[in-house]
Design an enzyme around this catalytic site. Structure first.
Site, short mmCIF file in Angstrom:
data_model
loop_
_atom_site.label_atom_id
_atom_site.label_comp_id
_atom_site.label_asym_id
_atom_site.label_seq_id
_atom_site.Cartn_x
_atom_site.Cartn_y
_atom_site.Cartn_z
N TYR A 109 0.75 -0.68 0.08
CA TYR A 109 -0.07 0.51 -0.27
C TYR A 109 1.15 1.01 0.03
O TYR A 109 1.92 1.81 0.64
CB TYR A 109 -0.93 -0.13 1.50
N GLU A 197 -4.11 7.25 -3.89
CA GLU A 197 -3.32 6.04 -3.14
C GLU A 197 -2.93 5.04 -4.32
O GLU A 197 -3.68 5.19 -5.26
CB GLU A 197 -4.99 6.17 -2.38
#
Ligand code: GDP
Ligand code: MN
Length: 387
Positions: A109, A197
């Site tokens: 991530y 993101e």
């Protein structure tokens, strides 16, 4: 402003951030043809909506043949895709991205956003990428590594190295990861983003690091610096009332309560929503009509508020500082002639000539209640909806 994954990936390419090859389409037939053109054994068919969590909702499917790609495309296009980030009714899928499949070794991530406490951007990374990063943040905060970015300097190479090695990257893949992290910062900064993101950023079995997903939000206040961003907006993904309100230059955010609020000033609007809560009901919206509060803005405000079928009463709370309350009162009366107000209306005006304004409102013959103060106004409006 939010954009689609495929648009985010286009931007990533400009900043030299590796992403899989892919083509966007709106038809199942074309999805089959794209599979063939990509020329890989596996392709991924991905629903393009502004919400995340598509994988879990059935909006991301692997295909091993052109027919399978077509079949997945047929199932996904036109579906109401429900994910934890959409409303309960889901979001209509009109577009899909058909991308070459990746042989995933590990999912990471990466996120960049503004740390409001430090007033600086922060880059966050985790080895626990994939679908449940919110849970990781809550239960295993130690698994999230952070670097605070000095905005004037940008993400420094040593910071990117610290993150990449912290994720366990080594050798050439560490180099790729470092370059991607720096490029992601350059993209965030260069495009004036408010949030970015990449979940997942992946390592592949053939030694590559790339962005498999792209969530890019732009800071609307900076759109004037990026005329090309305007064309990326997909109004069909936004709340129709918010789209309408933005045409009138009203700062409107739809909420799920029943008391429509019309307020001047963002701070007072926040306070108004709080006091409605304290009085026992919930606001249907945030609406800041700005300092002017003239007939036009008040009329448009009423129109927007009343377009929301959940609204059971309206609370107008306006502070007359620069604009005198008597003028605002007349504005409200004019607006009430333009728009048929079908629910109970409570008005609280405070500031210059407030007493005079109260008289004007009471004599107007318009069915409304005048409140003495914020608390009284909130209580009156909650009473009006029968709570
Ligand atoms: P999201 O659920 O909306 O965040 O959509 P993502 O684009 O992140 O996809 C969800 C998941 O699908 C990823 O975490 C991957 O596990 C999987 N996925 C996406 N693309 C590929 C691919 O090319 N190959 C494989 N094996 N899995 C993929
Ligand atoms: Mn994702």
């Amino acid at each position: 402003m939010k954009i689609h994954e495929y648009q985010g990936k286009e931007i990533f390419r400009k900043y030299n951030i590796a992403v899989p090859n892919g083509v966007v389409t709106t038809t199942a037939d074309e999805a089959g043809a794209i599979y063939t053109k990509l020329g890989k054994s596996v392709a991924v068919v991905k629903a393009q909506i502004h919400a995340g969590g598509r994988g879990k909702g059935g909006g991301v499917k692997l295909a091993k043949s052109a027919d399978e790609a077509k079949a997945h495309a047929k199932a996904i296009l036109g579906m109401m895709l429900k994910t934890p980030q959409t409303g309960p009714e889901g979001q209509l899928v009109k577009t899909i991205l058909v991308e070459e499949g990746s042989d995933i070794l590990h999912e990471y991530y990466v996120g960049i956003t503004l740390d409001r406490r430090l007033s600086k951007p922060v880059m966050m990374v985790s080895t626990e990428g994939g679908m449940d990063i919110e849970e990781v943040a809550e239960k295993h905060p130690e698994k999230i590594l952070k670097e605070t970015i000095e905005p004037a300097l940008g993400l420094q190479r040593f910071q990117a190295s610290r993150l990449a090695y912290g994720l366990g990257f080594e050798g050439d893949m560490a180099k790729q990861a470092i370059n991607i992290l720096i490029a992601l910062w350059n993209c965030y900064d260069g495009e004036d983003c408010s949030l970015m993101e990449i979940n997942p950023l992946i390592s592949t079995k053939d030694g590559k690091v790339m962005a498999l997903d792209a969530k890019v939000n732009f800071d609307d206040n900076a759109t004037y610096r990026h005329p090309d961003q305007v064309g990326l907006r997909d109004e069909a993904e936004e709340d129709p009332l918010e789209v309408e309100a933005s045409k009138y230059n009203l700062n409107y955010v739809r909420l799920d309560g029943t008391v429509g609020c019309m307020v001047n000033g963002a701070g007072l609007a926040m306070g108004t929503m709080d006091i409605i809560k304290y009085a026992g009901a919930s606001p249907a919206n945030f609406l800041d009509v700005g300092g002017g509060a003239n007939v036009t803005t008040v009329t448009n405000g009423f129109k927007i508020i009343l377009s929301d079928p959940n609204v059971k009463a309206i609370f107008v709370n306006i502070f007359g500082g620069i604009v005198r309350c008597d003028r605002i009162a007349n504005g409200i009366i004019e607006a009430a002639k333009n728009v048929k107000i079908t629910v109970p209306l409570v008005v609280r005006l405070a500031g210059t000539n407030a007493e005079e304004a109260k008289e004007i409102l009471l004599k107007s013959g318009i069915p409304l209640q005048v409140a003495d103060g914020l608390k009284d106004g909130a209580e009156k409006v909650v009473q009006a909806i029968g709570k």
